[in-house]
Design a protein around this motif. Structure first.
Motif, mmCIF file in Angstrom:
data_model
loop_
_atom_site.group_PDB
_atom_site.id
_atom_site.type_symbol
_atom_site.label_atom_id
_atom_site.label_comp_id
_atom_site.label_asym_id
_atom_site.label_seq_id
_atom_site.Cartn_x
_atom_site.Cartn_y
_atom_site.Cartn_z
ATOM 1 N N HIS A 42 0.816 -1.208 0.000
ATOM 2 C CA HIS A 42 0.000 0.000 0.000
ATOM 3 C C HIS A 42 0.850 1.259 0.000
ATOM 4 C CE1 HIS A 42 -3.962 -1.868 0.488
ATOM 5 N NE2 HIS A 42 -3.371 -2.754 1.265
ATOM 6 N N GLY A 43 2.116 1.121 0.408
ATOM 7 C CA GLY A 43 2.965 2.300 0.486
ATOM 8 C C GLY A 43 2.562 3.213 1.632
ATOM 9 N N ARG A 44 1.821 2.663 2.593
ATOM 10 C CA ARG A 44 1.367 3.439 3.751
ATOM 11 C C ARG A 44 1.829 2.718 5.003
ATOM 12 N NH1 ARG A 44 -4.757 3.648 1.460
ATOM 13 N NH2 ARG A 44 -4.339 4.827 -0.439
ATOM 14 N N ALA A 45 3.123 2.733 5.211
ATOM 15 C CA ALA A 45 3.685 2.019 6.348
ATOM 16 C C ALA A 45 3.178 2.621 7.650
ATOM 17 C CB ALA A 45 5.207 2.082 6.298
ATOM 18 N N THR A 46 2.911 1.761 8.626
ATOM 19 C CA THR A 46 2.494 2.200 9.958
ATOM 20 C C THR A 46 3.541 1.761 10.971
ATOM 21 O OG1 THR A 46 1.200 0.173 10.219
ATOM 22 C CG2 THR A 46 0.049 2.113 9.392
ATOM 23 N N ILE A 47 3.681 2.532 12.025
ATOM 24 C CA ILE A 47 4.705 2.251 13.029
ATOM 25 C C ILE A 47 4.203 1.196 14.015
ATOM 26 C CG2 ILE A 47 6.039 3.223 14.944
ATOM 27 C CD1 ILE A 47 6.134 5.855 13.452
ATOM 28 N N ASN A 48 4.972 0.120 14.164
ATOM 29 C CA ASN A 48 4.663 -0.923 15.139
ATOM 30 C C ASN A 48 5.366 -0.674 16.466
ATOM 31 O OD1 ASN A 48 2.954 -2.327 13.554
ATOM 32 N ND2 ASN A 48 4.366 -3.969 13.005
ATOM 33 N N ALA A 49 6.603 -0.160 16.369
ATOM 34 C CA ALA A 49 7.372 0.054 17.601
ATOM 35 C C ALA A 49 8.523 1.012 17.318
ATOM 36 C CB ALA A 49 7.909 -1.276 18.135
ATOM 37 N N ILE A 50 9.012 1.665 18.368
ATOM 38 C CA ILE A 50 10.206 2.506 18.270
ATOM 39 C C ILE A 50 11.162 2.066 19.373
ATOM 40 C CG2 ILE A 50 11.148 4.846 18.354
ATOM 41 C CD1 ILE A 50 8.441 5.912 17.505
ATOM 42 N N ARG A 51 12.327 1.586 18.991
ATOM 43 C CA ARG A 51 13.337 1.150 19.956
ATOM 44 C C ARG A 51 14.435 2.212 20.019
ATOM 45 N NH1 ARG A 51 14.188 -5.378 19.018
ATOM 46 N NH2 ARG A 51 11.983 -5.984 19.260
ATOM 47 N N LEU A 92 11.267 9.969 16.899
ATOM 48 C CA LEU A 92 10.257 10.134 15.859
ATOM 49 C C LEU A 92 10.214 11.578 15.370
ATOM 50 C CD1 LEU A 92 7.944 9.122 14.113
ATOM 51 C CD2 LEU A 92 6.400 9.455 16.062
ATOM 52 N N ARG A 93 10.289 12.543 16.288
ATOM 53 C CA ARG A 93 10.195 13.950 15.897
ATOM 54 C C ARG A 93 11.366 14.374 15.011
ATOM 55 N NH1 ARG A 93 12.042 18.735 17.582
ATOM 56 N NH2 ARG A 93 13.214 17.813 19.316
ATOM 57 N N LEU A 94 12.587 13.979 15.390
ATOM 58 C CA LEU A 94 13.754 14.351 14.601
ATOM 59 C C LEU A 94 13.747 13.654 13.241
ATOM 60 C CD1 LEU A 94 16.526 14.346 17.362
ATOM 61 C CD2 LEU A 94 15.514 16.340 16.221
ATOM 62 N N ALA A 95 13.368 12.370 13.222
ATOM 63 C CA ALA A 95 13.336 11.619 11.956
ATOM 64 C C ALA A 95 12.281 12.187 11.019
ATOM 65 C CB ALA A 95 13.067 10.143 12.229
ATOM 66 N N ALA A 112 11.914 16.517 3.850
ATOM 67 C CA ALA A 112 12.633 16.824 2.609
ATOM 68 C C ALA A 112 12.680 15.640 1.654
ATOM 69 C CB ALA A 112 14.066 17.259 2.936
ATOM 70 N N SER A 113 12.049 14.526 2.005
ATOM 71 C CA SER A 113 12.082 13.327 1.173
ATOM 72 C C SER A 113 10.701 13.022 0.608
ATOM 73 C CB SER A 113 12.577 12.126 1.994
ATOM 74 O OG SER A 113 12.496 10.928 1.240
ATOM 75 N N GLY A 114 10.682 12.457 -0.592
ATOM 76 C CA GLY A 114 9.415 12.063 -1.203
ATOM 77 C C GLY A 114 9.114 10.591 -1.046
ATOM 78 N N HIS A 115 9.924 9.845 -0.301
ATOM 79 C CA HIS A 115 9.728 8.406 -0.154
ATOM 80 C C HIS A 115 8.481 8.128 0.678
ATOM 81 C CE1 HIS A 115 10.619 4.172 0.751
ATOM 82 N NE2 HIS A 115 11.438 4.218 -0.286
ATOM 83 N N VAL A 116 7.811 7.006 0.370
ATOM 84 C CA VAL A 116 6.570 6.678 1.072
ATOM 85 C C VAL A 116 6.816 6.407 2.552
ATOM 86 C CG1 VAL A 116 5.339 5.823 -0.939
ATOM 87 C CG2 VAL A 116 6.840 4.280 0.301
ATOM 88 N N VAL A 117 7.982 5.881 2.917
ATOM 89 C CA VAL A 117 8.292 5.663 4.332
ATOM 90 C C VAL A 117 8.427 6.999 5.051
ATOM 91 C CG1 VAL A 117 10.009 4.765 5.947
ATOM 92 C CG2 VAL A 117 9.360 3.411 3.953
ATOM 93 N N ALA A 118 9.014 7.980 4.369
ATOM 94 C CA ALA A 118 9.110 9.319 4.948
ATOM 95 C C ALA A 118 7.720 9.878 5.224
ATOM 96 C CB ALA A 118 9.881 10.240 4.008
ATOM 97 N N ALA A 119 6.812 9.687 4.279
ATOM 98 C CA ALA A 119 5.436 10.159 4.468
ATOM 99 C C ALA A 119 4.788 9.494 5.666
ATOM 100 C CB ALA A 119 4.620 9.892 3.208
ATOM 101 N N ALA A 120 5.109 8.200 5.897
ATOM 102 C CA ALA A 120 4.548 7.479 7.038
ATOM 103 C C ALA A 120 5.057 8.047 8.356
ATOM 104 C CB ALA A 120 4.897 5.998 6.927
ATOM 105 N N LEU A 121 6.339 8.377 8.424
ATOM 106 C CA LEU A 121 6.893 8.944 9.653
ATOM 107 C C LEU A 121 6.294 10.327 9.932
ATOM 108 C CD1 LEU A 121 10.693 7.990 9.483
ATOM 109 C CD2 LEU A 121 8.779 6.731 10.480
ATOM 110 N N ILE A 122 6.150 11.140 8.876
ATOM 111 C CA ILE A 122 5.575 12.473 9.044
ATOM 112 C C ILE A 122 4.133 12.368 9.521
ATOM 113 C CG2 ILE A 122 4.889 14.565 7.825
ATOM 114 C CD1 ILE A 122 7.299 14.024 5.938
ATOM 115 N N LEU A 143 3.146 16.170 17.349
ATOM 116 C CA LEU A 143 4.521 16.636 17.480
ATOM 117 C C LEU A 143 4.775 17.793 16.520
ATOM 118 C CD1 LEU A 143 6.407 13.211 17.660
ATOM 119 C CD2 LEU A 143 5.463 14.582 19.528
ATOM 120 N N ALA A 144 5.477 18.811 16.979
ATOM 121 C CA ALA A 144 5.824 19.955 16.141
ATOM 122 C C ALA A 144 7.117 19.652 15.399
ATOM 123 C CB ALA A 144 5.989 21.203 16.998
ATOM 124 N N LEU A 145 7.074 19.704 14.089
ATOM 125 C CA LEU A 145 8.236 19.367 13.271
ATOM 126 C C LEU A 145 9.019 20.635 12.911
ATOM 127 C CD1 LEU A 145 6.723 16.689 10.850
ATOM 128 C CD2 LEU A 145 7.686 16.397 13.144
#
Length: 606
Positions: free
Chosen positions: A313-322, A333-336, A342-352, A360-362
């Protein structure tokens, strides 16, 4: 023919036939012949202008036969035959123009839907502004019945949109707050607010319009091939006409041969069929950029598929943050997410999306250095941040092992590593589910004629292998850089035409290298859509298999029209050379052949 109205060029010889017939019926033969001659001349003169124009471009076609037949008819004292040829030729051109206009309808309908202005918020006030002044972040009001002027996200209230101009689907879709919407869709519900994410010139609909205009200007290889056949057919026509004249010592035999060969299915069938096929594909949400691409699509035997955003789907969801080194989950998460703006990758969109969803304020990133397919580095709040694959992050921190953070995860787990100021900050574990219909889509591709399916992913080999097994790929490759994907395309090309399907910036080089590059335009990047030869306007791959079927059927119809039409024309030429088909009857028969050829070519629309 361009300087006079096509309708006028049909009307003049039609009037000449009627006037001449009236004179003939009243035993005024000389006046009848004069009327037929006068009615032929305007079409002949317009045809000469067209031939000269074509010759200047280096094009020589069967229009020459039409000019020869009309000239010969007047020279040999057969003005009625010349008048009939003029009427049939002008009528054929008008019929071809009508057929092409009908075939283009699905594509040209796009061009009339471009929005010119939009209602933009200025504080609490609304102002009407040209769409060229809209920038990302602007808040717009979309009213019922309006076409979305730019790509964006729904805000304020849900949206009810008709996406038929983009996908062919007539049932309106409900888009929730925060959902992505594409320009060109029509609001069919209550007014809602839209946050622009692209300027108008870079939005989906503007890109579609540019592609349509380019496609309409393009001349397909099959059309150029028909031009070469036309030259051979012209030589054959002149040879048969010359032989008939010499053998029977009768110039009327030669005239009959020329008349029956005017015009030829070659100059009618192929362009009508190709445009019909492109229009049919556009109707189901697949935009083919040119007739040449449609022809190549019909011969595809190997499909190379990207994974993220294509098979998933290109809509990755976060399962966990270690986390490690004292960093918190929120900080990682906020820094990433800040850097990934600045990225167009689908994973970047998921993190945003995940970060903004948590409130969170980016911060704005700077000094960006992105390596497509591997990761991105930059400065956020005066801190050096690296987000990407394990290899890239490990190199940025001097080879520090991530084994402790990855312990216990499945081998196929999708992870994004984060480093801050030279230290490993954490690992974000994501999940991107395979599309429910992915396996069925691959089956449809095989039924459409694709013999080999390769999964080529930039993700880890273990992740790619799991997806490959789920969908039944013939070969699965992982951990590929953009250059590696180009190498895969080149290697597979040895076995036949190759189609590459992708949606990200890292796929763009491989899309350009393939015989047919296919971009997932609904959610893909502008770079992939520009590099690709085919753009899928819906967020699914099922229409692509249908487009391959359409391409194959279109090519078959075009060739069928050409060879059947040529066969009938050749048979009629032989009959005329042997004296069984006089000039007037030959012209009528040829026009019947042309009409049949055009109607057959229009079957590609169905």
């Amino acid at each position: 023919m361009q300087r006079l109205s096509p309708l006028l060029l049909v009307f003049i010889p039609m009037l000449g036939l009627a006037v001449g017939a009236t004179f003939w019926w009243n035993a005024l033969e000389a006046m009848a012949r004069a009327a037929w001659t006068i009615a032929t001349l305007p079409v002949l003169m317009a045809l000469f202008v067209q031939i000269v124009t074509s010759l200047r471009r280096g094009d020589v076609g069967l229009d020459v036969v039409a000019a020869l037949s009309m000239s010969a008819a007047l020279a040999f004292g057969e003005p009625l035959a010349g008048n009939v040829v003029a009427l049939m030729y002008a009528g054929g051109q008008l019929l071809e123009s009508f057929a092409q206009g009908r075939a283009r309808r699905e594509m040209t309908a796009l061009l009339g839907r471009v929005a010119r202005t939009a209602m933009r918020f200025r504080g609490s006030m609304l102002e009407e502004t040209p769409i060229s002044s809209i920038v990302p972040g602007d808040r717009l009001l979309i009213r019922e019945g309006e076409v979305l002027p730019v790509d964006g996200r729904v805000a304020g209230a849900f949206a009810l949109l008709n996406l038929s101009a983009l996908t062919g689907e007539s049932v309106p879709q409900r888009i929730a707050i925060g959902g992505e919407v594409l320009s060109g869709a029509t609001s069919t519900g209550a007014a809602f607010e839209l946050i622009a994410t692209r300027v108008a010139a870079e939005s989906t609909y503007a890109g579609i319009v540019r592609l349509v205009e380019a496609a309409q200007r393009n001349k397909a290889p099959m059309v150029r091939l028909a031009d070469r056949y036309a030259m051979g057919f012209l030589a054959l026509t002149l040879a048969i006409a010359g032989a008939a004249w010499i053998g029977a010592q009768d110039p009327i035999r030669a005239l009959a041969v020329l008349v029956v060969a005017t015009p030829c299915p070659l100059i009618l069938a192929v362009p009508v069929a190709i445009i019909s096929g492109m229009s049919r594909a556009a109707r189901i949400g697949v935009l083919v950029k040119s007739g040449g691409v449609l022809e190549t699509l019909a011969r595809i035997r190997t499909a190379i598929l990207d994974k993220t955003g294509t098979l998933t789907h290109g809509r990755a969801t976060i399962n966990a943050i270690r986390t490690s080194n004292g960093f918190s989950e929120v900080e990682v998460l906020r820094l990433a997410a800040s850097l990934d703006q600045a990225s167009g990758h689908v994973v970047a969109a998921a993190l945003i999306e995940a970060a903004t969803g948590r409130g969170l304020a980016l911060s704005a990133p700077s000094e960006i250095d992105e390596t497509p397919g591997l990761g991105i580095a930059g400065t956020v709040e005066e801190r050096r941040v690296v987000v990407g694959g394990e290899d890239m992050v490990q190199r940025s921190v001097g080879g520090t092992d991530l084994e402790d953070l990855l312990a216990g995860l499945a081998p196929a787990a999708m992870t994004v590593a984060v480093a801050v100021d030279g230290k490993v900050a954490g690992v974000i574990v994501l999940e991107d589910r395979v599309r429910d219909d992915a396996a069925a889509m691959l089956t449809a591709l095989r039924q459409a004629g694709v013999r080999r399916i390769v999964l080529a992913s930039g993700d880890k080999v273990e992740i790619a292998r799991v997806v490959g097994e789920q969908i039944g790929a013939d070969l699965t490759l992982g951990n590929l850089s953009p250059q590696d994907k180009i190498a895969v395309v080149e290697a597979e090309a040895a076995a036949g035409p190759v189609m590459m399907v992708g949606d990200g910036v890292n796929d763009a080089p491989a899309l350009a290298a393939a015989d047919v590059g296919v971009a997932m335009g609904a959610r893909g990047t502008a770079a992939s859509s520009e590099a690709a030869a085919v753009v899928v306007l819906v967020d699914e791959l099922k229409p692509l298999a249908a487009a391959i079927v359409i391409a194959g059927r279109t090519r078959s119809i075009a060739l069928q029209s050409v060879f059947v039409g040529l066969g009938l024309s050749l048979a009629a030429m032989i009959a005329a050379a042997l004296g069984y088909l006089p000039p007037v009857q030959g012209a009528l028969l040829q026009e019947a052949i042309d009409i049949a050829v055009i109607l057959n070519a229009l079957r590609a629309l169905r």
